[in-house]
Design a protein around this motif. Structure first.
Motif, PDB file in Angstrom:
ATOM      1  N   SER A 101      48.080   9.712  18.587  1.00 16.58           N
ATOM      2  CA  SER A 101      48.481  10.959  17.950  1.00 16.58           C
ATOM      3  C   SER A 101      49.482  11.711  18.820  1.00 16.58           C
ATOM      4  CB  SER A 101      47.265  11.810  17.591  1.00 16.58           C
ATOM      5  OG  SER A 101      46.719  12.352  18.735  1.00 16.58           O
ATOM      6  N   VAL A 102      49.361  11.617  20.146  1.00 13.88           N
ATOM      7  CA  VAL A 102      50.382  12.262  20.978  1.00 13.88           C
ATOM      8  C   VAL A 102      51.733  11.570  20.783  1.00 13.88           C
ATOM      9  CG1 VAL A 102      51.082  12.785  23.340  1.00 13.88           C
ATOM     10  CG2 VAL A 102      48.732  13.167  22.639  1.00 13.88           C
ATOM     11  N   LEU A 103      51.725  10.249  20.585  1.00 11.13           N
ATOM     12  CA  LEU A 103      52.983   9.553  20.323  1.00 11.13           C
ATOM     13  C   LEU A 103      53.613  10.059  19.032  1.00 11.13           C
ATOM     14  CD1 LEU A 103      52.242   5.826  21.275  1.00 11.13           C
ATOM     15  CD2 LEU A 103      53.710   7.449  22.478  1.00 11.13           C
ATOM     16  N   LEU A 104      52.789  10.213  17.994  1.00  4.97           N
ATOM     17  CA  LEU A 104      53.323  10.725  16.726  1.00  4.97           C
ATOM     18  C   LEU A 104      53.906  12.124  16.922  1.00  4.97           C
ATOM     19  CD1 LEU A 104      50.563   9.633  14.194  1.00  4.97           C
ATOM     20  CD2 LEU A 104      52.908   8.797  14.326  1.00  4.97           C
ATOM     21  N   LEU A 105      53.164  12.949  17.643  1.00  9.09           N
ATOM     22  CA  LEU A 105      53.640  14.321  17.837  1.00  9.09           C
ATOM     23  C   LEU A 105      54.890  14.343  18.697  1.00  9.09           C
ATOM     24  CD1 LEU A 105      50.117  15.878  18.319  1.00  9.09           C
ATOM     25  CD2 LEU A 105      51.656  16.212  16.380  1.00  9.09           C
ATOM     26  N   GLY A 106      54.944  13.458  19.681  1.00  6.50           N
ATOM     27  CA  GLY A 106      56.156  13.353  20.501  1.00  6.50           C
ATOM     28  C   GLY A 106      57.334  12.926  19.636  1.00  6.50           C
ATOM     29  N   GLY A 107      57.090  11.988  18.725  1.00  5.19           N
ATOM     30  CA  GLY A 107      58.162  11.551  17.831  1.00  5.19           C
ATOM     31  C   GLY A 107      58.654  12.704  16.981  1.00  5.19           C
ATOM     32  N   SER A 108      57.721  13.468  16.450  1.00  4.11           N
ATOM     33  CA  SER A 108      58.084  14.624  15.645  1.00  4.11           C
ATOM     34  C   SER A 108      58.958  15.579  16.449  1.00  4.11           C
ATOM     35  CB  SER A 108      56.806  15.325  15.177  1.00  4.11           C
ATOM     36  OG  SER A 108      57.068  16.654  14.849  1.00  4.11           O
ATOM     37  N   SER A 109      58.549  15.779  17.692  1.00  5.24           N
ATOM     38  CA  SER A 109      59.267  16.700  18.567  1.00  5.24           C
ATOM     39  C   SER A 109      60.688  16.194  18.848  1.00  5.24           C
ATOM     40  CB  SER A 109      58.415  16.816  19.828  1.00  5.24           C
ATOM     41  OG  SER A 109      58.919  17.675  20.732  1.00  5.24           O
ATOM     42  N   ILE A 110      60.828  14.886  19.058  1.00  8.33           N
ATOM     43  CA  ILE A 110      62.164  14.325  19.323  1.00  8.33           C
ATOM     44  C   ILE A 110      63.049  14.473  18.081  1.00  8.33           C
ATOM     45  CG2 ILE A 110      63.440  12.200  19.817  1.00  8.33           C
ATOM     46  CD1 ILE A 110      61.054  11.296  21.506  1.00  8.33           C
ATOM     47  N   PHE A 111      62.487  14.158  16.895  1.00 10.50           N
ATOM     48  CA  PHE A 111      63.277  14.333  15.663  1.00 10.50           C
ATOM     49  C   PHE A 111      63.772  15.776  15.559  1.00 10.50           C
ATOM     50  CE2 PHE A 111      60.695  10.813  13.337  1.00 10.50           C
ATOM     51  CZ  PHE A 111      61.384   9.871  14.064  1.00 10.50           C
ATOM     52  N   GLY A 112      62.853  16.697  15.811  1.00  5.59           N
ATOM     53  CA  GLY A 112      63.233  18.099  15.747  1.00  5.59           C
ATOM     54  C   GLY A 112      64.333  18.424  16.737  1.00  5.59           C
ATOM     55  N   GLY A 113      64.176  17.922  17.962  1.00  7.39           N
ATOM     56  CA  GLY A 113      65.160  18.211  19.010  1.00  7.39           C
ATOM     57  C   GLY A 113      66.553  17.726  18.637  1.00  7.39           C
ATOM     58  N   ILE A 114      66.623  16.492  18.147  1.00 12.67           N
ATOM     59  CA  ILE A 114      67.921  15.939  17.746  1.00 12.67           C
ATOM     60  C   ILE A 114      68.543  16.812  16.657  1.00 12.67           C
ATOM     61  CG2 ILE A 114      69.011  13.971  16.596  1.00 12.67           C
ATOM     62  CD1 ILE A 114      66.904  12.202  17.962  1.00 12.67           C
ATOM     63  N   ASN A 115      67.704  17.198  15.721  1.00 14.97           N
ATOM     64  CA  ASN A 115      68.171  17.998  14.598  1.00 14.97           C
ATOM     65  C   ASN A 115      68.722  19.354  15.065  1.00 14.97           C
ATOM     66  OD1 ASN A 115      68.612  18.285  11.893  1.00 14.97           O
ATOM     67  ND2 ASN A 115      66.493  17.908  11.305  1.00 14.97           N
ATOM     68  N   PHE A 116      68.019  19.978  15.995  1.00 14.63           N
ATOM     69  CA  PHE A 116      68.495  21.274  16.481  1.00 14.63           C
ATOM     70  C   PHE A 116      69.824  21.123  17.218  1.00 14.63           C
ATOM     71  CE2 PHE A 116      63.859  22.531  16.381  1.00 14.63           C
ATOM     72  CZ  PHE A 116      64.015  23.340  15.280  1.00 14.63           C
ATOM     73  N   ILE A 117      69.918  20.104  18.064  1.00 14.44           N
ATOM     74  CA  ILE A 117      71.163  19.921  18.818  1.00 14.44           C
ATOM     75  C   ILE A 117      72.318  19.720  17.836  1.00 14.44           C
ATOM     76  CG2 ILE A 117      72.402  18.404  20.411  1.00 14.44           C
ATOM     77  CD1 ILE A 117      69.756  17.865  21.815  1.00 14.44           C
TER      78      ILE A 117
END
Ligand code: HEM
Ligand SMILES: [Cu+2]
Ligand SMILES: [Cu+2]
Lengths: 550, 297
Positions: free
Chosen positions: A168-184
């Motif tokens: 579940s931390v991997l899934l949440l980390g993935g979510s966070s990375i997607f978000g980060g890319i999107n914000f940049i």
């Protein structure tokens, strides 16, 4: 000049018109950044209450010096779950996902995020990941090794729970990375024509910095946890000393993510405060450029301080020295931000409403936590208090007293934007007072506990600490009670709150230059060009809204 | 006559510093100091506490003053002054924290040096009896310091002995779920409590059997992780007689909170009596004077 209207040229028109309407939107795979932002927010609050209930169980166990409230294994599951839920399902998704999604497209003058579908995917990873995490408690055993999951302990505790935790931390980390890319991408590429980077509201810079940290460090955590799962499932020996592995390497890799993670939790909060203070003090944000540079400095320094979590792990002296200095240096750009905020207030016309109260509470608490942070950065000081309640107190001052206070302040500040109605001020102030007292009562005494010999993560302790622990538990109870006026306020005001009008705060940032709540395309007509988001005290003012209340 | 702002500011700053100093000197938040490096630690604590108090009071004071002084009068819909920045001010509040932090860094480095933290391992006075240390430490990740005697590598706890150069007492420490076991290689004693003579340097050769533990004695201001695969050396000199808790400070499993022991610091005679009484085989220990204190084991 403050405001010019010119036709949009680069921002894409919203697609996907076949979305559910009304409240159903919030349960759909919506690609509207405002819907996704509120999805993050409400989902985050649900997990906040789950994490809070777990905290209540911890403080109940610690009411007496004996381990008598729940089994010891359960206690370790509860504290692991508490940390994981609060970090990965509450703070990170809310300060980044919720406010980032809601505000960033407005701030850059866009109609949505750069990748709306990726955005929805990032959100929809969170509820299943959270349910997965919590389900582990019911299928056998949840992780018992703390949110840090240090091997070899994490290799010896029940494997099911640990593997589910990793998943579940991997899934949440993935979510966070997607978000980060999107914000940049959104901040750098979707800016409305004519809008320069250095004209963006400070929250954009905060989120840009945060997203850089997310993208650079989260993959390291993911890789580390994958290796850890190999050690658990396939009995490899990456981190297992019994098989020739090295447990300290895990700590380096873990903290290479998890120190930046603390800035991932607090930089967006810095950004939100920078938006709230000028509006309610009616003054420009002081020292815009220095604020931007200090964010960038924090990002760079934040990547090279991780070993301050490992001063007692047998790190060599040169490494201790280097990380002491790098960590201490972070206090400089952080200090700059605080002085700039104080200067923003100085000479203003300050409305001490709930949003402002929580922001000022943040300043007080964070300064406290920053001071203990600098102390902790000193190797000789840290050797005594590492892994004690002193550290617990430090990071709760930062994460709760800092970030959570800002989240509450932001909810009050943007509530009229989200709902079109004002939140109730009396209930809001009651919420603030209870939270501020409860929080300080809960965590201030923990500094003393740590200094005097109480380690963290224990279910039983020396009876001499009973009274101070009970004080702390009473504080926790107050904090729990303080959420009642908040919840009542949120629900009651959504239906019966005073109508807010479009711009009740007479704010200048672009999210207020449209209706409340905003239309799907953010602005009817072209996006406004706001080059002075903090142009208070300058003429002319945008007259897009009537001031309906103060 | 109104006092000029500059003088007022200066005056207030002096008051703040004095209050900070007073608090640092007079508010004691630490347990008793019972090792050679504890008073050094407490000195650092006082300095940090003073600086922290001044800063916190100053910033909170400034905040509360602004909130009161610049509160909005009901009905006022005007704006504050359009001040967007002030370069000299910004330079000032970049420089001041930088100087404070630099001072703290240099000062704590000095403190650490006085605790012996920066001494290269083979320089310090502990002579480690070496039996076995099968370390599988990745090179580069940990300090592979060689012992003075040329023994195998041990991770060093980071604080070297201070105080009298008296012959070291060596103890092998095994940390396991959920206990510390102390073995005295000279006498063959195996004990659940650590007994040490006051004023003498003690060297702990620590090893963990299963998961990471940490050896912490709050009254010694000393903590060191004990990591499987990383035999670790920790040394200290106790300076006050008494019984102090040994606490495991690293989450190590369900009974982590119960993983405690005691270090008994006693005068040398009591200590040698304890050694004599508890040695499995008779040892040539000269008991010159009868012990006065009751034995604890
Ligand atoms: C002024 C800046 C700061 C400094 C100098 C600082 C320093 C430190 C140090 C040295 C530690 C390690 C203590 C130990 O384990 O012995 C620590 C722990 C921690 N800090 Fe900070 N800190 C600062 C700001 C922050 C911020 C902004 C956050 C988060 C938003 C934060 C969150 C944490 C957390 C979560 C831990 C404990 C992690 C754990 O062991 O579970 N700190 N801090
Ligand atoms: Cu850190
Ligand atoms: Cu232990």
């Amino acid at each position: 000049m403050t405001l010019t209207l010119s036709p949009p040229t680069a921002t894409p028109e919203p697609q996907a018109p076949l979305q559910p309407q009304g409240w159903l939107r919030y349960f759909s795979f919506s690609v509207d950044h405002k819907v996704i932002g509120l999805q993050y927010l409400v989902c985050g609050f649900i997990f906040y209450f789950i994490g809070g209930a777990l905290a209540g169980m911890i403080r109940t166990e610690l009411w007496t010096p004996l381990s008598d409230f729940m089994p010891r294994e359960t206690y370790n599951e509860v504290l692991t779950m508490h940390g994981t839920v609060m970090i990965f399902l509450w703070i990170v998704p809310v300060v980044n996902g919720a406010f980032g999604n809601y505000l960033i497209p407005f701030y850059v003058g866009a109609r949505d995020m750069a990748f709306p579908r990726l955005n929805a995917v990032a959100f929809w990873l969170i509820p299943p990941a959270g349910l997965l995490l919590i389900s582990s408690y019911f299928i056998g055993s949840a992780s018992q090794s703390g949110w840090t999951a240090y091997p070899p302990l994490s290799l010896t505790t029940p494997a099911t729970g640990q593997v589910i935790w990793i998943l579940s931390v991997l899934l949440l980390g993935g979510s966070s990375i997607f978000g980060g890319i999107n914000f940049i991408a959104t901040i750098l590429k979707l800016r409305r024509p004519g809008l320069k980077l250095l004209q963006l509201p400070m929250f954009c810079w905060a989120l840009l910095g945060t997203s850089i940290l997310v993208v650079l460090s989260t993959p390291v955590l993911a890789g580390t946890l994958v290796l850890l799962s190999f050690d658990i499932i396939a009995h490899t020996g990456f981190f297992n000393p019994a098989l020739g592995g090295n447990a300290v390497v895990y700590q380096h890799l873990f903290w290479f993510y998890s120190h930046p993670a603390v800035y991932i939790m607090v930089l967006p909060a810095f950004g939100l405060v920078s938006e709230i203070l000028p509006v309610h003090a009616r003054k420009p944000l002081f020292g815009y450029i220095t604020m931007v540079y200090s964010i960038l400095a924090i990002v760079v320094l934040g990547l090279v301080v991780w070993a301050h979590h490992m001063f007692t792990s047998g790190t060599p002296p040169w490494m201790r020295l280097f990380f002491t200095i790098a960590t201490s240096l972070i206090a400089v750009p952080t200090g700059i931000k605080f002085f700039n905020w104080l200067a923003t207030l100085w000479g203003g016309k300050i409305a001490l409403n709930t949003a402002m109260l929580f922001s000022c509470g943040f300043i007080v608490n964070f300064v406290f936590g920053g001071i203990t942070g600098v102390a902790l950065a000193q190797v000789p000081f840290d050797i005594h208090v590492h892994d004690t309640y002193f550290v617990v107190a430090h990071f709760h001052y930062i994460v709760y007293g800092g970030t959570v206070f800002v989240i509450f302040g932001s909810v009050y500040h943007w509530y009229p934007k989200f709902t079109g109605r004002m939140a109730n001020e009396t209930l809001g102030r009651l919420h603030f007072v209870l939270t501020f007292i409860g929080f300080n009562l809960c965590f201030a005494p923990q500094h003393w506990l740590g200094l005097n010999g109480m380690p963290r993560r224990v279910a039983e302790y020396d009876p001499q600490f009973t009274f101070i622990n009970q004080l702390s538990s009473v504080g926790a109870l107050l904090m729990a009670i303080s959420t009642l006026p908040f919840l009542i306020n949120m629900v009651y005001s959504a239906f019966a709150g005073e109508k807010a009008g479009d711009n009740p705060w007479r704010a200048l940032t672009p999210e207020w230059l449209t209706s409340s709540p905003p239309p799907v395309e953010n602005w009817k007509g072209p996006a406004p060009l706001v080059t002075h988001p903090y142009g208070y005290g300058e003429a002319p003012k945008p007259q897009t809204a009537v001031a309906s209340s103060t | 006559m109104p006092i000029p702002a500059a003088i007022l500011t200066l005056g207030l700053s002096v008051v703040l510093v004095l209050v900070g100093l007073w608090v640092g000197q007079n508010v004691n938040m630490l347990p008793i100091d019972a090792s050679a490096n504890a008073p050094v630690y407490d000195e650092l604590f006082q300095v940090l506490f003073s600086i922290g108090t001044s800063l916190l009071l100053g910033i909170v004071g400034l905040l509360i003053y602004s909130l009161v002084r610049y509160r909005r009068v009901a009905g006022d819909t005007g704006d504050g002054l359009p001040i967007e920045g002030n370069l000299p001010l910004e330079i000032f509040w970049t420089a001041v924290p930088a100087i404070v932090v630099l001072f703290i860094g240099i000062y704590s480095y000095d403190i650490y040096e006085r605790m012996g933290g920066m001494a290269p391992l083979n320089d310090h006075s502990v002579h480690v009896m070496q039996a076995s240390a099968d370390s599988s430490i990745a090179a580069g990740m940990a300090m592979e310091a060689s012992q003075g005697s040329g023994g195998p590598a041990r991770i060093w706890g980071g604080i070297s002995p201070t105080g009298s150069g008296a012959a070291a007492v060596n103890v092998d420490v095994t940390a396991m779920q959920f206990a510390f076991i102390f073995r005295y290689p000279e006498s063959g004693i195996i004990s659940g409590e650590l007994h040490v003579p006051v004023g003498q340097t003690v060297a702990l050769n620590m090893e963990a059997k299963d998961v990471i533990h940490a050896f912490w004695v709050p009254q010694f201001r000393l903590k060191q992780d004990v990591i499987p695969g990383q035999p670790t050396l920790l040394s200290f000199t106790a300076t006050k007689e008494g019984r102090y808790p040994i606490i495991c400070a690293e989450l190590c499993g369900p009974y982590h909170g119960g993983m405690r022991s005691t270090v008994v610091v006693e005068d040398p005679e009591t200590y040698s009596t304890w050694v004599t009484k508890n040695s499995p085989a008779p040892l040539p220990v000269s008991v010159s004077s009868a012990p006065s204190a009751p034995l604890q084991s």
